[in-house]
Design a protein around this motif. Structure first.
Motif, PDB file in Angstrom:
ATOM      1  N   ALA A  29     -10.314   3.090  -2.093  1.00 14.23           N
ATOM      2  CA  ALA A  29      -9.801   2.141  -1.453  1.00 14.23           C
ATOM      3  C   ALA A  29      -7.846   1.371  -1.829  1.00 14.23           C
ATOM      4  O   ALA A  29      -7.635   0.942  -1.455  1.00 14.23           O
ATOM      5  CB  ALA A  29     -10.439   0.990  -1.652  1.00 14.23           C
ATOM      6  N   TRP A  30      -8.590   1.197  -2.944  1.00 12.12           N
ATOM      7  CA  TRP A  30      -6.848   1.247  -4.033  1.00 12.12           C
ATOM      8  C   TRP A  30      -5.619   2.139  -3.146  1.00 12.12           C
ATOM      9  O   TRP A  30      -4.650   1.855  -3.329  1.00 12.12           O
ATOM     10  CB  TRP A  30      -6.823   1.376  -5.503  1.00 12.12           C
ATOM     11  N   LEU A  31      -5.672   3.020  -2.783  1.00 12.79           N
ATOM     12  CA  LEU A  31      -4.551   4.872  -2.505  1.00 12.79           C
ATOM     13  C   LEU A  31      -4.837   4.119  -1.239  1.00 12.79           C
ATOM     14  O   LEU A  31      -3.918   4.184  -0.522  1.00 12.79           O
ATOM     15  CB  LEU A  31      -5.637   5.665  -2.370  1.00 12.79           C
ATOM     16  N   ALA A  32      -5.776   3.971  -0.426  1.00 12.04           N
ATOM     17  CA  ALA A  32      -5.674   3.087   0.852  1.00 12.04           C
ATOM     18  C   ALA A  32      -4.384   2.154   0.766  1.00 12.04           C
ATOM     19  O   ALA A  32      -3.356   2.166   1.860  1.00 12.04           O
ATOM     20  CB  ALA A  32      -7.145   2.926   1.648  1.00 12.04           C
ATOM     21  N   ALA A  33      -4.861   1.119   0.491  1.00  9.70           N
ATOM     22  CA  ALA A  33      -3.893  -0.377   0.198  1.00  9.70           C
ATOM     23  C   ALA A  33      -2.755  -0.203  -0.186  1.00  9.70           C
ATOM     24  O   ALA A  33      -1.346  -0.020   0.621  1.00  9.70           O
ATOM     25  CB  ALA A  33      -4.036  -1.051  -1.252  1.00  9.70           C
ATOM     26  N   GLU A  34      -2.630   1.150  -1.348  1.00 11.80           N
ATOM     27  CA  GLU A  34      -0.963   1.724  -1.815  1.00 11.80           C
ATOM     28  C   GLU A  34      -0.477   2.269  -0.615  1.00 11.80           C
ATOM     29  O   GLU A  34       0.840   2.208  -0.424  1.00 11.80           O
ATOM     30  CB  GLU A  34      -1.417   2.535  -3.311  1.00 11.80           C
ATOM     31  N   GLU A  35      -0.657   2.974  -0.670  1.00 11.03           N
ATOM     32  CA  GLU A  35       0.020   4.316   0.841  1.00 11.03           C
ATOM     33  C   GLU A  35       0.394   3.001   2.013  1.00 11.03           C
ATOM     34  O   GLU A  35       1.072   3.464   2.748  1.00 11.03           O
ATOM     35  CB  GLU A  35      -1.382   4.544   1.580  1.00 11.03           C
ATOM     36  N   SER A  36      -0.871   2.263   2.466  1.00 12.37           N
ATOM     37  CA  SER A  36      -0.094   1.764   3.881  1.00 12.37           C
ATOM     38  C   SER A  36       1.029   0.493   3.372  1.00 12.37           C
ATOM     39  O   SER A  36       1.342  -0.485   4.570  1.00 12.37           O
ATOM     40  CB  SER A  36      -1.679   1.162   4.090  1.00 12.37           C
ATOM     41  N   LYS A  37       1.108   0.571   2.525  1.00  8.44           N
ATOM     42  CA  LYS A  37       1.888  -0.928   1.986  1.00  8.44           C
ATOM     43  C   LYS A  37       0.551  -2.234   2.090  1.00  8.44           C
ATOM     44  O   LYS A  37       1.457  -3.558   2.905  1.00  8.44           O
ATOM     45  CB  LYS A  37       2.831  -1.222   2.658  1.00  8.44           C
ATOM     46  N   GLY A  38      -0.041  -2.125   1.981  1.00  4.81           N
ATOM     47  CA  GLY A  38      -1.238  -3.167   2.585  1.00  4.81           C
ATOM     48  C   GLY A  38      -1.997  -3.848   0.624  1.00  4.81           C
ATOM     49  O   GLY A  38      -1.018  -3.796   0.011  1.00  4.81           O
ATOM     50  N   PHE A  39      -2.527  -4.972   0.929  1.00  2.44           N
ATOM     51  CA  PHE A  39      -3.167  -5.357  -0.315  1.00  2.44           C
ATOM     52  C   PHE A  39      -4.841  -5.839  -0.677  1.00  2.44           C
ATOM     53  O   PHE A  39      -5.348  -5.523   0.618  1.00  2.44           O
ATOM     54  CB  PHE A  39      -2.622  -6.564  -0.798  1.00  2.44           C
ATOM     55  N   PHE A  40      -5.078  -6.047  -2.194  1.00  2.00           N
ATOM     56  CA  PHE A  40      -6.506  -7.432  -1.506  1.00  2.00           C
ATOM     57  C   PHE A  40      -6.556  -8.532  -1.674  1.00  2.00           C
ATOM     58  O   PHE A  40      -4.882  -8.947  -2.543  1.00  2.00           O
ATOM     59  CB  PHE A  40      -7.310  -6.758  -1.882  1.00  2.00           C
ATOM     60  N   GLU A  41      -7.443  -9.294  -0.890  1.00  2.00           N
ATOM     61  CA  GLU A  41      -6.957 -11.480  -1.218  1.00  2.00           C
ATOM     62  C   GLU A  41      -8.744 -11.165  -1.707  1.00  2.00           C
ATOM     63  O   GLU A  41      -9.441 -10.158  -1.308  1.00  2.00           O
ATOM     64  CB  GLU A  41      -6.929 -11.586   0.203  1.00  2.00           C
ATOM     65  N   SER A  42      -8.565 -12.341  -2.111  1.00  2.00           N
ATOM     66  CA  SER A  42     -10.605 -12.856  -2.054  1.00  2.00           C
ATOM     67  C   SER A  42     -10.369 -13.904  -1.252  1.00  2.00           C
ATOM     68  O   SER A  42      -8.981 -14.635  -1.372  1.00  2.00           O
ATOM     69  CB  SER A  42     -11.077 -12.812  -3.593  1.00  2.00           C
ATOM     70  N   VAL A  43     -11.363 -14.613  -0.945  1.00  2.50           N
ATOM     71  CA  VAL A  43     -11.912 -15.582  -0.510  1.00  2.50           C
ATOM     72  C   VAL A  43     -12.443 -16.225  -0.615  1.00  2.50           C
ATOM     73  O   VAL A  43     -13.497 -15.683  -1.090  1.00  2.50           O
ATOM     74  CB  VAL A  43     -12.052 -16.214   1.088  1.00  2.50           C
TER      75      VAL A  43
END
Ligand SMILES: *Cc1c(COP(=O)(O)O)cnc(C)c1O
Ligand SMILES: [Zn+2]
Length: 391
Positions: free
Chosen positions: A295-309
């Motif tokens: 998942a970390w690689l997915a966010a990194e490679e896609s220039k995405g990120f994680f957030e919380s709610v």
């Protein structure tokens, strides 16, 4: 072929194996020279993409082909130009887990396994139980005692799984399952099983097939972190096969009380499991996401990120999606919309881009959460005048 995402070591697909000898997660390598370009927007079902799916057997309940809705009312309300929901609650047992299980249980049969097992916050067990019933094999599901939504428990029971409540949370149950699969010869279908992700990656295929283009952003809830990894793999395969020339940003949303990925990401620190995960969104009440590396690689490679709610934001978003768009999803699923609302308020997104929210499970899985927070008015006399009084 299976390949370790850490050290690159390769293994045959006919070996029962969930991790590399080095401990790394495995992924299935698809021969992209052999995949078919079937993306014509028509007759969409999961098995339409069979050339991307590494099994020959097929235990199916007609999964996939879930609706993609344009959220016209919420677009206006939130000030976003192009907003969609991919509603995975429309799968046969009411969650995206069916995509993983149609492939995973088919793989179990190919490997000659007649018993399957999983740890589950609910939906995985419901889905595994249904596909095992269809395949005529025995399923065992371990669930955190008292922390599983009513509808999901009912499903697992009626489909005929052996349901075993565990004193502890999902992470505790998964530890038992990993050991059981090693010592008792049962096939494990948690999402570290790479074949499950091969089914779940079809969410990417369907989004592209339905839209006819690649959206700028995918927003989805993250629990054990298999789905974000799977969807990213799907888009990458489309890209590598030459069927698309853009990739979306993958934005993973966690519940605040169970947000080890979002924390590590935002604080730019090492990933550290959360010891006591807690949230109303039981499907993502996971402190130690097994697939966190992918998942970390997915966010990194896609220039995405994680957030919380927060739980409050999740429940508000659940209500908003149902009351403005007629789509009732379970709390975990609503975290994708809650995430979008929060990011918009923080001015962290570009309103001119396109967004697809993945809603992962059906609202009727967990009706208690609605009823507990709402009280019906007193019953009235069966007369028109009494009715007029309450209006
Ligand atoms: C399983 C599940 C999730 C979390 O998916 P992961 O692949 O574990 O990250 C989110 N929502 C629902 C409804 C689920 O059933
Ligand atoms: Zn390895």
């Amino acid at each position: 072929m299976l390949r370790c995402i850490e050290c690159g070591k390769e293994y045959g697909e006919n070996e029962v194996r969930y991790r590399c000898d080095c401990g790394g997660l495995l992924e299935v390598v698809i021969d992209l020279g052999k995949v078919e370009n079937v993306f014509d927007g028509r007759n969409i079902t999961l098995w339409k993409y069979e050339s991307f799916i590494p099994v020959e057997r097929r235990v199916s309940l007609n999964e996939g082909g879930t609706p993609l809705y344009r959220l016209e009312n919420l677009q206006k309300e939130l000030g976003i130009v192009e907003l969609y929901v991919k509603n995975e609650g429309a799968n046969p047992t009411g969650s995206f887990k069916d995509r993983g299980m149609t492939v995973g249980v088919s793989k179990a049969l190919e490997l000659g396994m007649d018993k399957v097992i999983c740890a589950s916050t609910g939906n995985t067990s419901a889905s595994l139980a249904a596909y095992s019933a269809k395949a005529g094999i025995k399923s065992y599901v371990l669930v955190p005692s008292g922390k599983i939504a009513l509808g999901k428990l009912a499903q697992a029971i009626v489909y005929g799984a052996k349901v075993v409540p565990v004193k502890g949370n999902f992470d505790d149950a998964l530890r038992v399952v990993v050991k059981a699969s090693r010592e008792l010869g049962v096939y494990m279908l948690n999402s570290i099983n790479p074949f499950r992700l091969e089914g779940q990656k079809t969410i990417a295929f369907e989004i592209f097939d339905q839209l006819g283009f690649v959206p700028d952003n995918i927003i989805l809830p993250v629990g054990n972190a298999g789905n974000i990894s799977a969807i990213w793999k799907g888009f990458k395969e489309l890209f590598q096969a030459g069927f698309i020339d853009e990739l979306p940003r993958m934005i993973g949303i966690q519940a605040e009380g169970a947000s080890p990925l979002a924390k590590a990401w935002k604080e730019k620190k090492e990933f550290k499991p959360e010891e006591k995960p807690d949230t109303v969104a039981t499907a993502i009440r996971i402190g130690n996401p097994a697939n966190w590396r992918k998942a970390w690689l997915a966010a990194e490679e896609s220039k995405g990120f994680f957030e919380s709610v927060s739980d409050e934001e999740i429940l508000r978003a659940q209500k908003l999606l149902a009351s403005k768009e007629g789509i009732f999803v379970e709390p975990a699923s609503a975290s994708s919309l809650a995430g979008l609302v929060k990011l918009k308020e923080l001015d962290l997104i570009n309103s001119d881009e396109s967004y697809v929210l993945i809603t992962t499970g059906h609202g009727l899985k967990d009706p208690n959460i609605i009823i507990e927070n709402f009280s019906l008015s007193e019953p009235i006399e069966p007369t028109l005048s009494a009715f007029k009084e309450v209006l």
